[in-house]
Design a protein around this motif. Structure first.
Motif, PDB file in Angstrom:
ATOM      1  N   SER A  40      40.896  65.694  67.334  1.00 12.49           N
ATOM      2  CA  SER A  40      41.522  67.043  66.959  1.00 12.49           C
ATOM      3  C   SER A  40      42.725  67.432  67.721  1.00 12.49           C
ATOM      4  O   SER A  40      43.479  68.140  67.478  1.00 12.49           O
ATOM      5  CB  SER A  40      40.383  68.122  67.421  1.00 12.49           C
ATOM      6  OG  SER A  40      39.819  68.148  68.687  1.00 12.49           O
ATOM      7  N   LEU A  43      46.106  67.471  66.267  1.00 14.91           N
ATOM      8  CA  LEU A  43      46.369  68.846  65.606  1.00 14.91           C
ATOM      9  C   LEU A  43      46.430  70.170  66.223  1.00 14.91           C
ATOM     10  O   LEU A  43      47.264  71.258  65.757  1.00 14.91           O
ATOM     11  CB  LEU A  43      45.429  68.911  64.325  1.00 14.91           C
ATOM     12  CG  LEU A  43      45.044  67.704  63.539  1.00 14.91           C
ATOM     13  CD1 LEU A  43      43.646  68.166  62.504  1.00 14.91           C
ATOM     14  CD2 LEU A  43      46.238  67.572  62.804  1.00 14.91           C
ATOM     15  N   ARG A  46      49.435  72.711  67.265  1.00 15.09           N
ATOM     16  CA  ARG A  46      50.198  73.712  65.948  1.00 15.09           C
ATOM     17  C   ARG A  46      49.980  75.026  66.253  1.00 15.09           C
ATOM     18  O   ARG A  46      50.420  76.181  66.097  1.00 15.09           O
ATOM     19  CB  ARG A  46      49.418  73.399  64.838  1.00 15.09           C
ATOM     20  CG  ARG A  46      49.682  71.864  64.304  1.00 15.09           C
ATOM     21  CD  ARG A  46      49.026  71.659  63.094  1.00 15.09           C
ATOM     22  NE  ARG A  46      49.344  70.088  62.565  1.00 15.09           N
ATOM     23  CZ  ARG A  46      48.790  69.395  61.485  1.00 15.09           C
ATOM     24  NH1 ARG A  46      48.156  70.306  60.403  1.00 15.09           N
ATOM     25  NH2 ARG A  46      48.982  68.167  61.264  1.00 15.09           N
ATOM     26  N   ALA A 510      41.970  69.750  59.156  1.00 12.62           N
ATOM     27  CA  ALA A 510      43.466  70.122  59.325  1.00 12.62           C
ATOM     28  C   ALA A 510      43.678  71.274  58.580  1.00 12.62           C
ATOM     29  O   ALA A 510      44.633  72.105  58.991  1.00 12.62           O
ATOM     30  CB  ALA A 510      44.350  68.739  58.608  1.00 12.62           C
ATOM     31  N   ASP A 514      45.548  74.353  60.459  1.00  9.87           N
ATOM     32  CA  ASP A 514      46.896  75.061  59.591  1.00  9.87           C
ATOM     33  C   ASP A 514      46.838  76.525  59.421  1.00  9.87           C
ATOM     34  O   ASP A 514      47.703  77.416  59.813  1.00  9.87           O
ATOM     35  CB  ASP A 514      47.355  74.190  58.628  1.00  9.87           C
ATOM     36  CG  ASP A 514      47.949  72.869  58.980  1.00  9.87           C
ATOM     37  OD1 ASP A 514      48.241  72.628  60.249  1.00  9.87           O
ATOM     38  OD2 ASP A 514      48.043  72.028  58.188  1.00  9.87           O
TER      39      ASP A 514
END
Length: 730
Positions: A40, A43, A46, A510, A514
Motif C-alpha cells: 500500500s 499509494l 496520495r 487503489a 484515490d
C-alpha cells in the motif's frame, strides 16, 4: 512463521550471511504487510497530511493536531484494525484492539478521551455473524468501560462478504497540552530503554504475520496462539502510570508494543532517531518459563510500552511503575552504532541494521485492474415495500443494542450521545487532570470547545463503486460533523481490502485510496494517521474494499441541534441533486438494492467544501431546530429517524421516480428543521439545491406523500421496524 524466499535473499545480501532464527522471524513480521505496508505504501502518498493545525503527521504511533480555538491544546488521533484476531476470538480480538489503540495515544503523551468502533460482519441472518457481533461488542465494552474511556461513535454494518472475515476498526482520540508531547523518535545515545507494564508471555506470537495472510479455513483453531489476551485493569494502571511519567517529564520518547511486539517497538523507536540499540532479552520480565529470543521479541502480550529514559530518571520511573503494581525493567540502551542488537543467555540472537529491519522491506510491484460499475438492473418495487425494506434492514436499523453496552459518559465530557449524526464532546481544559474536568463540568457552553466525532464507511457504496463510494464515505462523515455545527479538522483512516496480489482487488484498493484522498483534499481535512489491513480474504472470497474513516471537527461551545424533530418548524432538504422534475435518480450502492439489482452510483456534488461550510453555519443558526444528514437508506430512513412520540411530520415530495427519490443515497445532503426556511434558502443559494418538503408537528407520525403515492407510520411502527438487532440479540 517463515521468511519468504525472496525476502530471505534480500536479507542475506544485506547481512552477507544467513539470518539467525530470531532475525528471520523479526524480518518476517516487520516486513509483513501489516507492519511495512509494502503493497500500500506506493499509494498512500496520495493523502494530504499537512495543514495549518497539523503538529505530528503520519509515521508516529498517532497523528497530532492543534485545536484552532486553542493552539496550545493538541488532539492525538489513531486507528487500529484487529480483523483476523476478531474472527478467531471475537472477544479478545476486539478487546485488544481497543487496548492497542489506547496505548498509541498514551505514547504521544496524551490522555485518551474517546473511542470509536466501526464494525463489519457477514449477513445478519446467519448465526455465526451474530455470534461474532456479540463477542466483538462485549470485548469492546468490557475493555473500554473498564479503562474509563468512553466509546462515543462508530458504525455497525452487515454484508455477506464479511462472513469469514469480519472487520473491527477502532479509533481513539486523546487530549494533551503542547508541553506534554512526546514522539516515537529516540533522542540520544546512552539513554535507557525501559519496558513498563505487564510481563511478557507467549500470547499473540506472530500476530503481525498472521494479520498479513488470507484467513485459512482452520484459523479459529490453528491460529488461536496469534491472538493477544488483554487485561483492561492492567491497562488502566498503565494509563495512570503514563500520566505520572508525563507529568513529571521523565520520558524522552515512547512507543507502544503492538504489532511485532518488543522487536517492532524498540527497533522502530531507535531507527526513527537514526540510532541503534543494545538489548538484553534476559532482562525482559517474563511470565512463562524457557522463552526463546524469538518468543520474547515477537510476543504481542498486551499492556506494555517501551520508554526512552535518561539515567537520572530511571529510578523514579521504576518507583512510579511499582506504585501501580507494574513491571519496569531496563532492558537496554540507545546506541550511536545504528545496529539493533539483542542477546539471550549471553549469546547474540539479533545483530542487524536498525533502519534495515524497520524500513528495508522491498515494495511490492502489483498489477492493477480498474473496477467498472455494473449495468443498470433495478427491480420494480412499490413505495410502501421500498420504505419498509430500508427501515427494517439491519444496516439502517437502530444500533442502540450496540452502543447501550458502552459507557459513553465516563469522564463527563460527552455532550451529545451515540445515536445522533456525530458525537459531541466538551473540551474544557488541555491538561489530563480528570478531577479538574469533573469539577469544571458546570462551565457554560460558551467557555469550552466542542469536539464532534464521526466514524464509519459503507461497503455497499465501495462495493458498487470503489472511488465514488470512498469519496462518499468521506463526505458523509464530514456532513455528520457539519450537521452539529462543527468544522472538520482532521481524520485518520483504516483501509481494509482483500488479497492485493489479485489485480482486481488491488484495483479496488487503489480506487478507495484515490476516492478518500480526493474528498479529504477537497474538504481541506488532513489525514494525520491511519492503518492498512490487506489480505482480508478467505475461502468465500475477498471483503468489499472498506475505507473506514474517523473524522473530528471543532466549534466554539458545545451546544448543537439534535437530529430529532422539535415539532415546531419547516422541513428543508438541502443538497439533493436528484429531486424534482425529470432529474436522474441513481440507486447504486443503496440499501434498497442490497438484496439484488444494480445501478450506477449517485452523482457527487461539485463543491463539497462549500456545502459543508454552509451546513455547519446554518446548523448553528438560532432558527435551526434540528439537523440530520441524509445517507444510508436515503431520505426515507432520515425522516423516520427524526420522528418520535412527541414530534411528527407531514412531508410532500414531487418526484418522477418516487422510490428513487426516497431511497437513493447521494452523499452531501441534510434535512433541516427551521423556523426561517427563507434564511436557509438564502444561505445555500448558489451552493446546493434547497427544497421545502413539509412541516413538523406534534403528531408523532410520519405522513409521506410522493407524487401520487403515500405512506404513513407512527413512531411506534417505525421503532418496531427498526428494532431488528434488539429483537434478535436481546
Amino acid at each position: 512463521m517463515a521468511l519468504s524466499d525472496s525476502d530471505r535473499a534480500v536479507v542475506v545480501e544485506e547481512l552477507d550471511r544467513d539470518p539467525t532464527a530470531a532475525e528471520a522471524a523479526l524480518f518476517e513480521n516487520l516486513w509483513s504487510e501489516h507492519c511495512s505496508y509494502r503493497s500500500s505504501r506506493p499509494l498512500l502518498g496520495r493523502f494530504e497530511s499537512d495543514g495549518e493545525h497539523v503538529v505530528v503527521p503520519p509515521g508516529d504511533d498517532a497523528g497530532v493536531v492543534a485545536l484552532p480555538e486553542d493552539e496550545d491544546t493538541y488532539l492525538a488521533m489513531g486507528i487500529e484494525s484487529h480483523n483476523h484476531p476478531s474472527f478467531v476470538d471475537p472477544y479478545d480480538g476486539a478487546a485488544t484492539g481497543v487496548g492497542g489503540i489506547v496505548r498509541d495515544i498514551l505514547s504521544m503523551g496524551a490522555f485518551p478521551i474517546a473511542l470509536t468502533d466501526s464494525l463489519y460482519f457477514g449477513d445478519f441472518e446467519r448465526e455465526h455473524s451474530r455470534y461474532l457481533l456479540d463477542g466483538v461488542v462485549e470485548g469492546i465494552s468490557d475493555y473500554g468501560n473498564s479503562i474509563g474511556v468512553p466509546t462515543v461513535a462508530g458504525s455497525t454494518t452487515f454484508h455477506e462478504d464479511y462472513e469469514e472475515n469480519p472487520l473491527v476498526n477502532v479509533a481513539c482520540v486523546g487530549m494533551l497540552s503542547a508541553d506534554r508531547l512526546i514522539t516515537a523518535e529516540a533522542q540520544a545515545a546512552g539513554n535507557n530503554l525501559v519496558l513498563v507494564g505487564a510481563s511478557t508471555g507467549r500470547d499473540g506470537l506472530g500476530g503481525a504475520s498472521f494479520a498479513s495472510e488470507d484467513i485459512a479455513e482452520d484459523a479459529e483453531t490453528e491460529d488461536r496462539s496469534a491472538v493477544q489476551v488483554g487485561n483492561p485493569y492492567r491497562e488502566k494502571l498503565l494509563i495512570e502510570t503514563n500520566e505520572a511519567l508525563i507529568e513529571e517529564d521523565l520520558v524522552e520518547s515512547a512507543r507502544d508494543l503492538g504489532a511485532a511486539g518488543l522487536g517492532g517497538a524498540s527497533s522502530e523507536l531507535v531507527a526513527k532517531g537514526g540510532f541503534g540499540a543494545d538489548i538484553d532479552l534476559d532482562d525482559v520480565p517474563q511470565r512463562e518459563p524457557n522463552m526463546t529470543a524469538t518468543e520474547i521479541l515477537l510476543s504481542e502480550s498486551q499492556e506494555r510500552i517501551v520508554y526512552e529514559v535518561t539515567d537520572e530518571h530511571v529510578a523514579r520511573v521504576q518507583e512510579l511503575a511499582e506504585r501501580y503494581d507494574l513491571e519496569a525493567a531496563v532492558i537496554g540502551e540507545v546506541t550511536e552504532d545504528p545496529n539493533y542488537t539483542c542477546t539471550r543467555d549471553g549469546e547474540v540472537a539479533v545483530d542487524v541494521p536498525a533502519e534495515f529491519v524497520g524500513e528495508g522491506a522491498p515494495l511490492a510491484d502489483l498489477a492493477v485492474v480498474e473496477p467498472e460499475q455494473p449495468e443498470t438492473d433495478r427491480p420494480g418495487v412499490d413505495l410502501a415495500d421500498a420504505v419498509e425494506t430500508v427501515l427494517a434492514s439491519p444496516n439502517t436499523a437502530s444500533k442502540r443494542w450496540v452502543y447501550r453496552q458502552y459507557d459513553h459518559e465516563v469522564q463527563v465530557r460527552t455532550a451529545m450521545r451515540p445515536g445522533d449524526d456525530a458525537a459531541l464532546l466538551a473540551l474544557r481544559e488541555a491538561r489530563a487532570d480528570r478531577r479538574s474536568a469533573e469539577r469544571s463540568s458546570g462551565d457554560s457552553r460558551e467557555t469550552a470547545t466542542g469536539l464532534a466525532i464521526s466514524a464509519g464507511a459503507d461497503p455497499n457504496w465501495t462495493d458498487a463503486a470503489p472511488y465514488e463510494g470512498a469519496f462518499a464515505a468521506g463526505l458523509e462523515n464530514a456532513t455528520n460533523i457539519a450537521a452539529k455545527g462543527a468544522t472538520p479538522l482532521a481524520a485518520v483512516d483504516c483501509l481494509n481490502a482483500g488479497n492485493p496480489e489479485k489485480p482486481e482487488v488491488y484495483g479496488e484498493f487503489a480506487g478507495i485510496v484515490d476516492g478518500l484522498s480526493d474528498v479529504c483534499s477537497d474538504l481541506s481535512v488532513p489525514v494525520v494517521g491511519g492503518n492498512v489491513s490487506l489480505y482480508n480474504d478467505s475461502s468465500t472470497g475477498p471483503i468489499p474494499p472498506t475505507p473506514t474513516l474517523t473524522m473530528v471537527g471543532t466549534k466554539p461551545g458545545f451546544s448543537a441541534p439534535p437530529m430529532s424533530l422539535s415539532g415546531e418548524g419547516t422541513l428543508v432538504l438541502v443538497g439533493d441533486l436528484a429531486l424534482g422534475g425529470d432529474a436522474e435518480v441513481r440507486l447504486g450502492g443503496s440499501e434498497l438494492l442490497a438484496e439484488g439489482g444494480s445501478d450506477r452510483f449517485p452523482e457527487l456534488p461539485d463543491d463539497p467544501a462549500t456545502f459543508i461550510e454552509t451546513l455547519a453555519d446554518v446548523a448553528d443558526h438560532e432558527d435551526t431546530l434540528a439537523v440530520h444528514d441524509v445517507s444510508h437508506g436515503g431520505l426515507a430512513v432520515t425522516l423516520a429517524e427524526m420522528i418520535h412520540d412527541n414530534a411528527g411530520a407531514d412531508v410532500t415530495i414531487d418526484a418522477a421516480d418516487p422510490v428513487g427519490a426516497l431511497c437513493h443515497e447521494q452523499p452531501g445532503r441534510a434535512v433541516i428543521e427551521t423556523t426561517d426556511p427563507a434564511a436557509v434558502e438564502a444561505a445555500f443559494d448558489g451552493v446546493a439545491p434547497v427544497v421545502e418538503i413539509g412541516e413538523a408537528d406534534d403528531s408523532g407520525t410520519l405522513d409521506l406523500s410522493v407524487s401520487e403515492e403515500s405512506v404513513s407510520y407512527d413512531a411506534a411502527a417505525i421503532a418496531d421496524l427498526r428494532s431488528v438487532l434488539e429483537d434478535e440479540l436481546d
